[in-house]
Design a protein around this motif. Structure first.
Motif, mmCIF file in Angstrom:
data_model
loop_
_atom_site.group_PDB
_atom_site.id
_atom_site.type_symbol
_atom_site.label_atom_id
_atom_site.label_comp_id
_atom_site.label_asym_id
_atom_site.label_seq_id
_atom_site.Cartn_x
_atom_site.Cartn_y
_atom_site.Cartn_z
ATOM 1 N N ILE A 47 -0.663 4.284 -7.316
ATOM 2 C CA ILE A 47 -0.187 3.160 -6.705
ATOM 3 C C ILE A 47 -0.571 3.484 -5.169
ATOM 4 C CG2 ILE A 47 1.581 1.976 -5.923
ATOM 5 C CD1 ILE A 47 3.040 2.766 -8.359
ATOM 6 N N SER A 48 -0.630 4.427 -4.557
ATOM 7 C CA SER A 48 -0.998 4.677 -3.015
ATOM 8 C C SER A 48 -2.439 4.529 -3.002
ATOM 9 C CB SER A 48 -0.481 6.091 -2.872
ATOM 10 O OG SER A 48 -1.592 6.828 -2.503
ATOM 11 N N ILE A 49 -3.288 4.831 -3.894
ATOM 12 C CA ILE A 49 -4.833 4.656 -3.696
ATOM 13 C C ILE A 49 -5.161 3.198 -3.792
ATOM 14 C CG2 ILE A 49 -7.026 5.122 -4.831
ATOM 15 C CD1 ILE A 49 -6.140 7.908 -5.435
ATOM 16 N N ALA A 50 -4.493 2.546 -4.678
ATOM 17 C CA ALA A 50 -4.744 1.023 -5.098
ATOM 18 C C ALA A 50 -3.989 0.250 -3.721
ATOM 19 C CB ALA A 50 -4.006 0.477 -6.277
ATOM 20 N N ARG A 51 -3.152 0.885 -3.154
ATOM 21 C CA ARG A 51 -2.584 0.200 -2.077
ATOM 22 C C ARG A 51 -3.406 0.275 -0.683
ATOM 23 N NH1 ARG A 51 3.517 1.156 -1.379
ATOM 24 N NH2 ARG A 51 3.551 -0.736 -0.399
ATOM 25 N N THR A 52 -4.368 1.398 -0.743
ATOM 26 C CA THR A 52 -5.291 1.578 0.381
ATOM 27 C C THR A 52 -6.654 1.175 0.025
ATOM 28 O OG1 THR A 52 -3.957 3.659 0.705
ATOM 29 C CG2 THR A 52 -6.115 3.860 1.781
ATOM 30 N N PRO A 96 -7.163 -3.246 0.146
ATOM 31 C CA PRO A 96 -7.136 -3.672 1.509
ATOM 32 C C PRO A 96 -8.534 -3.323 2.297
ATOM 33 C CG PRO A 96 -5.106 -2.852 1.347
ATOM 34 C CD PRO A 96 -5.876 -2.409 0.207
ATOM 35 N N ILE A 97 -8.922 -2.311 2.080
ATOM 36 C CA ILE A 97 -10.271 -1.801 2.712
ATOM 37 C C ILE A 97 -11.345 -2.446 2.214
ATOM 38 C CG2 ILE A 97 -11.881 0.120 2.835
ATOM 39 C CD1 ILE A 97 -9.432 2.010 3.468
ATOM 40 N N VAL A 98 -11.431 -2.736 0.740
ATOM 41 C CA VAL A 98 -12.533 -3.442 0.295
ATOM 42 C C VAL A 98 -12.570 -5.086 0.712
ATOM 43 C CG1 VAL A 98 -13.371 -4.370 -2.213
ATOM 44 C CG2 VAL A 98 -12.816 -1.948 -1.535
ATOM 45 N N THR A 99 -11.376 -5.408 0.601
ATOM 46 C CA THR A 99 -11.246 -6.866 1.152
ATOM 47 C C THR A 99 -11.677 -6.976 2.589
ATOM 48 O OG1 THR A 99 -9.333 -6.854 -0.195
ATOM 49 C CG2 THR A 99 -9.431 -8.665 1.444
#
Length: 100
Positions: free
Chosen positions: A5-10, A13-16
């Motif tokens: 979950i923390s990797i997905a939350r990081t 947004p970076i990819v976006t």
């Protein structure tokens, strides 16, 4: 699960942000770059200016060609020859009035 979950939350947004940044950069280049829409408009304007200049030069060339033909051996225009000779040499007749 906590780590996923923390990797997905990081990462999301970076990819976006990177995707949006790429869209902005390519969009700006498409509008204002060396091959963008503004360059296309400038090229079209320059083409119109050059077409007008070409038409003016063609008219001037036609006028000069007419003068050359009228001063040639085959179609000698004596009035034109007299006018050109007097203008170049600076001569005038006694009965002429010169306005400068």
């Amino acid at each position: 699960m906590f780590r996923e979950i923390s990797i997905a939350r990081t990462v999301i947004p970076i990819v976006t942000m990177l995707s949006l940044g790429g869209i902005v950069v390519f969009g700006h280049s498409g509008l204002y770059g060396a091959y963008g829409l503004s360059a296309l408009q400038d090229a079209r304007h320059q083409e119109r200016v050059m077409q007008a200049e070409k038409a003016a030069l063609a008219a001037e060339r036609a006028r000069m060609q007419n003068l050359v033909e009228r001063l040639g051996d085959e179609k000698l225009d004596l009035d034109l020859l007299d006018e050109r000779a007097r203008r170049v040499l600076g001569y005038s007749r006694n009965d002429e009035i010169i306005i400068r």
